[in-house]
Write an enzyme that holds these catalytic residues in place. Structure first.
Site, short mmCIF file in Angstrom:
data_model
loop_
_atom_site.label_atom_id
_atom_site.label_comp_id
_atom_site.label_asym_id
_atom_site.label_seq_id
_atom_site.Cartn_x
_atom_site.Cartn_y
_atom_site.Cartn_z
N GLU A 137 57.19 28.81 38.72
CA GLU A 137 55.88 29.49 38.72
C GLU A 137 55.44 29.91 40.12
O GLU A 137 54.43 29.42 40.65
CB GLU A 137 54.83 28.59 38.08
N GLU A 194 57.74 27.73 28.76
CA GLU A 194 56.82 26.59 28.73
C GLU A 194 55.63 26.94 27.87
O GLU A 194 55.10 28.06 27.94
CB GLU A 194 56.25 26.28 30.12
C1 GAL Z 1 52.99 24.71 34.43
C2 GAL Z 1 54.09 24.09 35.28
C3 GAL Z 1 54.65 22.83 34.66
C4 GAL Z 1 53.54 21.96 34.16
C5 GAL Z 1 52.69 22.74 33.19
C6 GAL Z 1 51.58 21.92 32.58
O1 GAL Z 1 52.12 25.44 35.22
O2 GAL Z 1 55.15 25.00 35.46
O3 GAL Z 1 55.43 22.17 35.62
O4 GAL Z 1 52.79 21.53 35.24
O5 GAL Z 1 52.11 23.82 33.86
O6 GAL Z 1 50.77 22.69 31.74
#
Ligand code: GAL
Length: 663
Positions: free
Chosen positions: A150, A305
């Protein structure tokens, strides 16, 4: 060919085995296999464990993790682990930590604390990426590289001395000479004329508004500086493992990075999406970001994710109700994702994310969460036939990062209420409600494949953008405050919409932003009443420009509000609901929703390849009208449907495949 060599759709999540004793790994892989997990992302924040001292590596634990995963048929999206520099690097070189606009160097102890322009940081990341690539080049579990994590999360820009030097080099390439810079930045204003490059600095915290042209270049530079970090790692990975696709995970609709240039540097677009379950607009916002992801490379992408339930970083972290994880996951598939991945596999016991939901929660396998994880894995397997298929959109929404950055310059605009994400949503939401497939596109692209192009706002508009829009043969809609400035953020002579004046047949005499809460009535020629908020304009029209709607009441009473010249419509205000205008241009363009008919409220319809997804985000059963002469099979249930209306239960979805007619 899918995104990776894993067949079918991808299912899994971030896996952080270094947070657990090795005995737990055995249970992890067993349960992953039970849930149908076929891909996990590993080592995202593992730098300090993989390289505990400069140049000394400890790959043993990761070797065992990868071997174990492979033995259980689980492939790996392997992170280069460079998202967070380790303590030894930060202590030896404090200058790798970023500095904020007020000059404070940020401390170690969180994550992503790095200056993108730091040569020490970049060299260390490239060295680790090479070590990772050389170690795992032939590992059978490796199917994708995940560079950093990210980019722009936490650190989108750094204001340190090193960044200042990098910024000057970037400016020298862009403007060639100091004269060029002085002209482009309009430094005659407020006595900013530079006589030496060393006087030029990042737009740090200053007593008043900073030069907006300087800020625009700074945003371009900051996106490019992070991209250079990505490209440096990518180059090494491609040298050592040319056949392994390389990605970095995006953050949905994000202002900081020009995703058009980023996507061009990636093999696969991946996205992290965290729609807020408490937000009534969550589904439409998610749909917009998924369509952006699909459009970036015009190919399937991957939801890398998402949250199984609650996140841990909002002030109030509302969990997903039963069934919502499934519905949101199916939505991503409907919009072109080739899989569903989560943060994270096993819920953490410690650290800032110990309350973040996971596929396998603290409570273990006797939980609703785990049952929903298992059920979703089964659904994803049932949809394998969807993998690799595309979406054909006849409508494009234009999105340009330069224009976005210019529009949202602080403290110098007629109104700071014009936010590009909201402007995009104002057109996207009614298109989505009608089941119309939408691409996002940059304004300079060949648009000839579309029937309707909507530019919700094109504040920054170059001659090239204008030429591309003039060459577009279909219906065009341009929103307010467009064609205002050139690439250097300097106002076009002769009034807005600048290079679009001839095409649109209008000239803006005056911008008239509305105070918060104020409403301006607008009436179309057929008497339909619209309510505009936030923004209105005093327009002059050319002789052959038709007026489609006029302002009613107030100082603009009777003046044109919406106009049309040929196939180009200009909307000078922000209607609360642009539906009547939209329906007119959709009809003129001959575009309908993917079902060919209207949709009940709350229902989302997407066609992907030969499959039709119907998702009911509402609270009532919804009957969707489908052609009576086509019979379908629902891939999720195996149910045969005769054609005609299909009822979708609240919170449920169907994925329909047309059945060949029986002779
Ligand atoms: C994203 C990140 C992850 C985790 C996730 C939690 O921004 O890439 O590592 O922190 O959020 O929602």
């Amino acid at each position: 060919m899918g995104l990776t060599r894993v067949p079918g759709l991808l299912f899994g999540g971030d896996y952080n085995p270094e947070q657990w004793p090795e005995e737990v790994w055995q249970e992890d892989v067993r349960l992953m296999a039970e849930a149908g997990v076929n891909l996990v992302t590993v080592a995202v924040f593992s730098w300090s464990r993989l390289e505990p001292g400069s140049g000394s590596y400890d790959f043993g634990w990761l070797d065992r993790v990868l071997d174990l995963l492979h033995a259980h048929g689980i492939a790996v999206d392997l992170a280069t682990a460079t998202a967070t520099p380790p303590p030894w690097l930060v202590r030896a070189h404090p200058e790798v930590q970023p500095v904020d606009a007020a000059g404070t160097r940020l401390e170690f102890g969180s994550r992503q604390g790095y200056c993108p322009s730091s040569p020490v940081f970049r060299a260390a990341t490239v060295r680790l990426a090479r070590a990772m690539a050389e170690r795992y080049r032939d590992h059978p579990a490796l199917v994708m590289w995940h560079v950093s994590n990210e980019y722009a999360d936490h650190t989108a820009e750094c204001f340190c001395e090193e960044s200042a030097r990098d910024f000057r080099r970037w400016l020298q390439r862009r403007h060639r000479s100091l004269d060029g810079l002085n002209t482009a930045w309009g430094t005659s204003c407020w006595g900013q004329h530079y006589t030496d490059w060393t006087q030029v600095e990042p737009p740090r915290k200053a007593p008043g508004p900073v030069n907006p042209a300087q800020l625009l270049d700074w945003r371009r530079f900051s996106s490019d500086a992070l991209l250079a970090c990505f490209e440096a790692e990518r180059a090494v990975l491609k040298e050592v493992t040319p056949d392994v696709p390389v990605t970095t995970n995006f953050m949905s609709v994000l202002r900081d990075l020009d995703y058009w240039s980023w996507a061009a540097a990636e093999d696969v677009v991946t996205d992290d999406a965290y729609p807020d379950p408490a937000d009534p607009r969550a589904a439409v916002k998610a749909a917009l970001s998924y369509d952006l992801m699909r459009s970036l490379k015009q190919q399937p992408w991957l939801l890398l994710e998402s949250a199984p339930s609650a996140v841990s970083w909002r002030p109030v972290n509302v969990p997903k109700d039963p069934g919502v994880m499934r519905l949101h996951s199916l939505q991503a598939l409907a919009h072109g994702s080739d899989g569903v991945m989560f943060f994270q596999w096993r819920q953490a016991r410690y650290g800032p994310e110990k309350f973040h939901s996971a596929m396998l929660p603290h409570g273990g396998t006797g939980t609703r969460q785990w049952r929903e994880t298992l059920a979703l894995g089964a659904d994803v397997r049932r949809l394998a036939a969807v993998a690799g298929s595309g979406t054909r959109a006849e409508v494009a929404l234009l999105l340009d990062w330069d224009s976005w950055w210019g529009l949202e310059a602080p403290e110098s605009m007629p109104s700071d209420r014009l936010r590009l994400h909201e402007l995009l949503l104002s057109w996207y939401a009614p298109l989505h409600q009608r089941g119309v497939a939408v691409d996002l596109a940059p304004p300079g692209r060949d648009l000839s494949g579309y029937r309707l192009v909507i530019a919700p706002n094109l504040y920054l508009c170059t001659a090239g953008h204008a030429a591309a829009l003039a060459a577009f043969p279909g219906q065009l809609v341009v929103g307010p405050f467009s064609g205002v400035v050139d690439a250097a953020d300097q106002v076009h002579h002769g009034g807005a919409p600048g290079p679009l004046r001839d095409l649109l047949g209008v000239r803006v005499e005056e911008w008239r932003p509305l105070p918060d809460g104020a409403v301006q009535e607008v009436v179309t020629t057929d008497g339909t009443r619209l309510l505009a908020r936030t923004w209105t304009e005093w327009l002059e029209t050319a002789g052959d420009t038709e007026v489609l709607a006029r302002y009613r009441g107030g100082p603009l009473h009777g003046r044109p509000a919406v106009t049309r010249r040929g196939a180009a419509t200009y909307v000078s205000c922000l209607p609360e609901d642009p539906a009547p205008l939209l329906d007119a241009v959709l009809a003129a363009a001959g575009v309908t929703g993917v079902t060919g008919a209207g949709l009940p409220a709350g229902v989302e319809a997407c066609r992907r390849g030969r499959h039709l997804f119907l998702l009911n985000h509402g609270t009532q059963p919804a009957a969707v009208e489908l052609p009576a002469d086509t019979a379908f099979t629902d891939l999720l249930t195996g149910r045969a449907l005769p054609g005609g209306p299909v009822t979708v239960a609240p919170g449920d979805a169907v994925v329909l495949e047309a059945r060949p007619a029986t002779p």
